[in-house]
Write a protein that holds these residues in place. Structure first.
Motif, PDB file in Angstrom:
ATOM      1  N   ALA A  86       0.815  -1.147   0.102  1.00 35.90           N
ATOM      2  CA  ALA A  86      -0.013  -0.040   0.292  1.00 35.90           C
ATOM      3  C   ALA A  86       0.782   1.233   0.021  1.00 35.90           C
ATOM      4  N   ARG A  87       1.999   1.130   0.607  1.00 36.73           N
ATOM      5  CA  ARG A  87       2.740   2.308   0.824  1.00 36.73           C
ATOM      6  C   ARG A  87       3.438   2.807  -0.397  1.00 36.73           C
ATOM      7  N   GLN A  88       4.176   1.832  -1.039  1.00 33.92           N
ATOM      8  CA  GLN A  88       4.735   1.607  -2.476  1.00 33.92           C
ATOM      9  C   GLN A  88       3.663   2.416  -3.577  1.00 33.92           C
ATOM     10  N   TYR A  89       2.373   1.701  -3.535  1.00 33.22           N
ATOM     11  CA  TYR A  89       1.310   2.129  -4.525  1.00 33.22           C
ATOM     12  C   TYR A  89       0.989   3.513  -4.378  1.00 33.22           C
ATOM     13  N   LEU A  90       0.657   4.167  -3.059  1.00 38.58           N
ATOM     14  CA  LEU A  90       0.215   5.142  -3.070  1.00 38.58           C
ATOM     15  C   LEU A  90       1.508   6.340  -3.022  1.00 38.58           C
ATOM     16  N   GLY A  91       2.590   5.814  -2.677  1.00 40.73           N
ATOM     17  CA  GLY A  91       3.761   6.716  -2.932  1.00 40.73           C
ATOM     18  C   GLY A  91       4.368   6.944  -4.423  1.00 40.73           C
ATOM     19  N   GLY A  92       3.773   6.028  -5.588  1.00 40.47           N
ATOM     20  CA  GLY A  92       4.281   6.120  -6.541  1.00 40.47           C
ATOM     21  C   GLY A  92       5.385   5.341  -7.024  1.00 40.47           C
ATOM     22  N   GLU A  93       5.564   4.565  -6.329  1.00 41.70           N
ATOM     23  CA  GLU A  93       7.007   3.676  -6.269  1.00 41.70           C
ATOM     24  C   GLU A  93       6.547   2.451  -7.269  1.00 41.70           C
ATOM     25  N   ILE A  94       5.427   1.980  -7.290  1.00 42.30           N
ATOM     26  CA  ILE A  94       5.089   0.779  -8.003  1.00 42.30           C
ATOM     27  C   ILE A  94       4.014   0.915  -8.976  1.00 42.30           C
ATOM     28  N   ALA A 129     -14.096  -0.705 -16.745  1.00 44.04           N
ATOM     29  CA  ALA A 129     -14.546  -0.778 -18.333  1.00 44.04           C
ATOM     30  C   ALA A 129     -14.100   0.805 -18.887  1.00 44.04           C
ATOM     31  N   GLU A 130     -14.785   1.610 -18.032  1.00 39.23           N
ATOM     32  CA  GLU A 130     -14.472   3.014 -18.410  1.00 39.23           C
ATOM     33  C   GLU A 130     -13.233   3.701 -18.435  1.00 39.23           C
ATOM     34  N   GLY A 131     -12.191   3.080 -17.617  1.00 36.06           N
ATOM     35  CA  GLY A 131     -10.941   3.673 -17.659  1.00 36.06           C
ATOM     36  C   GLY A 131     -10.851   4.763 -16.618  1.00 36.06           C
ATOM     37  N   GLY A 132      -9.717   4.983 -16.002  1.00 33.89           N
ATOM     38  CA  GLY A 132      -9.446   6.092 -15.031  1.00 33.89           C
ATOM     39  C   GLY A 132      -9.010   5.547 -13.659  1.00 33.89           C
ATOM     40  N   LEU A 133      -8.970   4.265 -13.512  1.00 33.15           N
ATOM     41  CA  LEU A 133      -8.277   3.554 -12.381  1.00 33.15           C
ATOM     42  C   LEU A 133      -6.706   3.842 -12.362  1.00 33.15           C
ATOM     43  N   SER A 139       4.379  11.636  -7.187  1.00 33.45           N
ATOM     44  CA  SER A 139       4.769  11.864  -5.622  1.00 33.45           C
ATOM     45  C   SER A 139       3.845  12.846  -4.879  1.00 33.45           C
ATOM     46  N   ASP A 140       3.239  13.804  -5.606  1.00 29.53           N
ATOM     47  CA  ASP A 140       2.200  14.684  -5.013  1.00 29.53           C
ATOM     48  C   ASP A 140       0.886  14.271  -4.887  1.00 29.53           C
ATOM     49  N   GLY A 141       0.746  12.613  -5.112  1.00 34.60           N
ATOM     50  CA  GLY A 141      -0.634  12.105  -4.892  1.00 34.60           C
ATOM     51  C   GLY A 141      -1.579  11.950  -6.077  1.00 34.60           C
ATOM     52  N   SER A 142      -1.195  12.795  -7.197  1.00 32.39           N
ATOM     53  CA  SER A 142      -2.099  12.861  -8.344  1.00 32.39           C
ATOM     54  C   SER A 142      -2.070  11.663  -9.043  1.00 32.39           C
ATOM     55  N   VAL A 143      -2.645  11.322 -10.094  1.00 34.82           N
ATOM     56  CA  VAL A 143      -2.765  10.021 -10.867  1.00 34.82           C
ATOM     57  C   VAL A 143      -1.765  10.438 -12.137  1.00 34.82           C
ATOM     58  N   ALA A 144      -0.761   9.773 -12.068  1.00 29.87           N
ATOM     59  CA  ALA A 144       0.402   9.829 -13.046  1.00 29.87           C
ATOM     60  C   ALA A 144      -0.043   8.783 -14.386  1.00 29.87           C
ATOM     61  N   VAL A 145      -0.450   7.715 -13.893  1.00 28.29           N
ATOM     62  CA  VAL A 145      -0.852   6.701 -15.193  1.00 28.29           C
ATOM     63  C   VAL A 145      -2.197   5.965 -14.825  1.00 28.29           C
ATOM     64  N   ALA A 146      -3.262   6.339 -15.583  1.00 27.29           N
ATOM     65  CA  ALA A 146      -4.436   5.649 -15.482  1.00 27.29           C
ATOM     66  C   ALA A 146      -4.924   4.653 -16.447  1.00 27.29           C
ATOM     67  N   SER A 147      -5.855   3.745 -16.019  1.00 23.93           N
ATOM     68  CA  SER A 147      -6.163   2.779 -16.880  1.00 23.93           C
ATOM     69  C   SER A 147      -6.549   3.290 -18.059  1.00 23.93           C
ATOM     70  N   PRO A 148      -6.695   2.729 -19.340  1.00 28.60           N
ATOM     71  CA  PRO A 148      -7.419   3.190 -20.373  1.00 28.60           C
ATOM     72  C   PRO A 148      -8.692   2.428 -20.332  1.00 28.60           C
TER      73      PRO A 148
END
Length: 249
Positions: A86-94, A129-133, A139-148
């Motif tokens: 959870a830490r790595q995911y929320l911190g943008g490390e993985i 289905a709709e994307g956006g996951l 690192s600032d908590g915004s979404v860097a890569v979202a599902s298509p």
């Protein structure tokens, strides 16, 4: 005479390179190929892309590789109580692609069966289905890569989303019994994702608790055509078991 046994865990994973994709069997801490994972850890392999129902727990199973920063991306259904995950995911490390559990199972089976994609009702009308996951956070908590977004089609009055089969470079699997041809028997609920992961790997490596010269056809849960290497565990290795959560009165 064909004999798929290897002498050691180190030999079994010796050609798994940095950046390889791995389908890894197990559900929670049940049916996890602990010995093969530990061999990868000892080898120092990094930048891995894993596909597994979950990523182990802190320091155990895939959690061992995760804690060492060796996993760059993972596809799974459950983060669970793995605080480091959870830490790595929320911190943008993985990068994490969360997939409905039944869909994940079918994606692995499809990949192993030569089926490139299939339609399923699971996830229709949601961000699956709709994307956006969020796959990766910044690192600032915004979404860097979202599902298509994915293709959705109607069949006989219902809507279905298109999901792609999964094929990985390698698969790591745990079995109860293996014979020299790589035919496998799994122990009760340890079957879970193990046969599906074995099917999805281009090179499938199995750790087995027992070796028999030849399994009877009616015993076999997964035929050896899917298996490339078999590591027969020592009694000490086979005895290693973990309990994810103990509940007492």
């Amino acid at each position: 005479m064909i004999d798929k046994r290897v002498a050691s865990a180190a030999e079994a994973v010796a050609d798994v390179p940095d950046g390889a994709s791995l389908a890894v069997g197990g559900f929670g801490l049940c049916g996890v190929p602990f010995t093969l994972i530990e061999a990868l850890y000892e080898r120092g392999t990094t930048g891995l892309h894993t596909v597994s129902n979950n990523c182990g727990v802190d320091g155990i199973g895939l959690g061992l590789l995760l804690g060492a920063g060796r996993i760059a991306r993972t596809v799974g259904s459950y983060i669970g109580e793995n605080r480091e995950f959870a830490r790595q995911y929320l911190g943008g490390e993985i990068e994490v692609e969360l997939v409905p559990q039944g869909t994940l199972a079918e994606r692995l089976r499809a990949g192993g069966s030569g089926i490139p994609a299939f339609y399923t009702p699971a996830g229709v009308g949601t961000m699956v289905a709709e994307g956006g996951l969020p796959w990766r956070y910044a690192s600032d908590g915004s979404v860097a890569v979202a599902s298509p977004p994915k293709e959705v089609r109607a069949f006989k009055g219902g809507e279905y989303v298109l999901e792609e089969g999964i094929v990985t470079d390698f698969a790591l699997v745990r079995a109860l019994k293996a014979d020299r041809l790589g035919n496998l028997v799994f122990d009760k609920s340890e079957r879970n994702f193990n046969p599906l992961c074995a099917m999805a790997g281009r090179v499938t490596i199995v750790e087995a608790e027992e070796f028999v010269e030849a399994l009877a056809p009616d015993e076999i849960h997964l035929p050896g055509v899917y298996v490339d290497r078999v590591l027969v565990l020592t009694p000490e290795q086979a005895a290693v078991e973990y309990v994810e959560k103990r509940t007492v009165r």
